[in-house]
Design an enzyme around this catalytic site. Sequence first.
Site, PDB file in Angstrom:
ATOM      1  N   PRO A   2       0.824  -1.205   0.000  1.00 41.25           N
ATOM      2  CA  PRO A   2       0.000   0.000   0.000  1.00 41.25           C
ATOM      3  C   PRO A   2       0.866   1.266   0.000  1.00 41.25           C
ATOM      4  O   PRO A   2       1.756   1.405   0.838  1.00 41.25           O
ATOM      5  CB  PRO A   2      -0.798  -0.118   1.303  1.00 41.25           C
ATOM      6  CG  PRO A   2      -0.743  -1.558   1.673  1.00 41.25           C
ATOM      7  CD  PRO A   2       0.583  -2.044   1.174  1.00 41.25           C
ATOM      8  N   GLU A   3       0.635   2.146  -0.959  1.00 40.26           N
ATOM      9  CA  GLU A   3       1.328   3.433  -0.991  1.00 40.26           C
ATOM     10  C   GLU A   3       0.376   4.515  -0.508  1.00 40.26           C
ATOM     11  O   GLU A   3      -0.763   4.233  -0.128  1.00 40.26           O
ATOM     12  CB  GLU A   3       1.858   3.701  -2.401  1.00 40.26           C
ATOM     13  CG  GLU A   3       2.847   2.628  -2.837  1.00 40.26           C
ATOM     14  CD  GLU A   3       3.565   2.935  -4.148  1.00 40.26           C
ATOM     15  OE1 GLU A   3       3.662   4.118  -4.526  1.00 40.26           O
ATOM     16  OE2 GLU A   3       4.026   1.981  -4.804  1.00 40.26           O
ATOM     17  N   LYS A  50       2.648   5.051   5.647  1.00 42.81           N
ATOM     18  CA  LYS A  50       1.954   3.770   5.551  1.00 42.81           C
ATOM     19  C   LYS A  50       1.238   3.441   6.852  1.00 42.81           C
ATOM     20  O   LYS A  50       0.867   2.309   7.109  1.00 42.81           O
ATOM     21  CB  LYS A  50       2.953   2.660   5.225  1.00 42.81           C
ATOM     22  CG  LYS A  50       3.485   2.725   3.812  1.00 42.81           C
ATOM     23  CD  LYS A  50       4.573   1.718   3.584  1.00 42.81           C
ATOM     24  CE  LYS A  50       4.085   0.302   3.700  1.00 42.81           C
ATOM     25  NZ  LYS A  50       5.138  -0.677   3.374  1.00 42.81           N
ATOM     26  N   ASN A 216       7.218   2.434  -4.656  1.00 46.85           N
ATOM     27  CA  ASN A 216       7.880   1.869  -5.830  1.00 46.85           C
ATOM     28  C   ASN A 216       7.031   1.951  -7.098  1.00 46.85           C
ATOM     29  O   ASN A 216       7.561   2.146  -8.198  1.00 46.85           O
ATOM     30  CB  ASN A 216       8.263   0.417  -5.562  1.00 46.85           C
ATOM     31  CG  ASN A 216       9.335  -0.082  -6.504  1.00 46.85           C
ATOM     32  OD1 ASN A 216      10.322   0.605  -6.750  1.00 46.85           O
ATOM     33  ND2 ASN A 216       9.140  -1.268  -7.057  1.00 46.85           N
ATOM     34  N   ARG A 295      14.950  -2.266  -4.821  1.00 45.69           N
ATOM     35  CA  ARG A 295      13.582  -2.366  -5.313  1.00 45.69           C
ATOM     36  C   ARG A 295      13.562  -2.670  -6.805  1.00 45.69           C
ATOM     37  O   ARG A 295      14.406  -2.182  -7.569  1.00 45.69           O
ATOM     38  CB  ARG A 295      12.829  -1.045  -5.067  1.00 45.69           C
ATOM     39  CG  ARG A 295      12.837  -0.571  -3.622  1.00 45.69           C
ATOM     40  CD  ARG A 295      12.249  -1.604  -2.674  1.00 45.69           C
ATOM     41  NE  ARG A 295      10.874  -1.924  -3.034  1.00 45.69           N
ATOM     42  CZ  ARG A 295       9.822  -1.236  -2.603  1.00 45.69           C
ATOM     43  NH1 ARG A 295       9.981  -0.177  -1.828  1.00 45.69           N
ATOM     44  NH2 ARG A 295       8.603  -1.608  -2.951  1.00 45.69           N
TER      45      ARG A 295
END
Length: 308
Positions: A2-3, A50, A216, A295
């Site tokens: 979750p962003e 977050k 990301n 990432r």
Amino acid sequence: MPEGPSVRKFQLLASRFVGQVVAKVGGSTRKINVDDLKSLRLQGAQVHGKNLFLAFVAAGCPLGPNTDNPVLQGEAASGTSSPAQVCAAWTHPEEEELQELLCSRPDVPGGPGSWLRVHFGLFGSIRANEFSRASQANKRGDWKDPTPRLVLHFESGGFLVFYNCRMQWCSSPVADPTSDILSADFHRGQALDALRAPRPVCYTLLDQRYFSGLGNIIKNEILYLAKIHPLTQGSLLVSSDLEHLLDCAIQFSLDWLQSKLRDEGLHFQIYQKEQCPLGHAVMKGTFGPSGGYKRLTWWCPQCQPAVL
């Protein structure tokens, strides 16, 4: 994972229950005693990175000022917002341990300064008035529904369900809105200075000291939109390119938030794609600073040529 836009959607779901008293609790979490939440009133909800922070008070206390982030109250009615309206902050992964140290449990849950911190990790989510159902069989071949970490049933009959998240009591939320790309207090000059550093821009974009809430997926998409190779040194880019990259970051994040508030999907152009929208083959690599998180990164060598 979750962003920022996803966690703000979770906040909106929780905000619908502000002012209501918890009548019944359930869930598998062992991080808190879920029974502590019985008979508490949900005072408000705030997003910081977050993390979702839920404020609780004893049911007999006055409701007091609404502690929701103001933007989501307006969005609930209109479904619209602007970058200047959306206000939250993001905790950098390397700062997670510090955040937990700052979040010390109050002596009395529901007393002054009682906030329940919910961290969503990689796959956390919230549902309102419904449970998540299995979409496929597990490794054993069983169709077993996900187990909630926490369920809050309110006196109104509605309920909130929390999945794959960690919870702990804390004294207050911690935030720095100057680093939040969707905050009215976002420090654009600070972000541009960071991008000008002689390091790959894909590293800088995930530095939560300057780009709180940017994850990301957003990183991959905005680098493609700005036509910048992810390993380009920021010091090699002209000011107009950096300004355009920053504009893409803000606009894409806002568009993603709006699509979530409308329960619509957002079409990604490069993230996890084999071809870019122009039909070129997409490359994939794992990049990150030495000693830091690595990432996955997708880019189009033709649309995003390397800068030497």
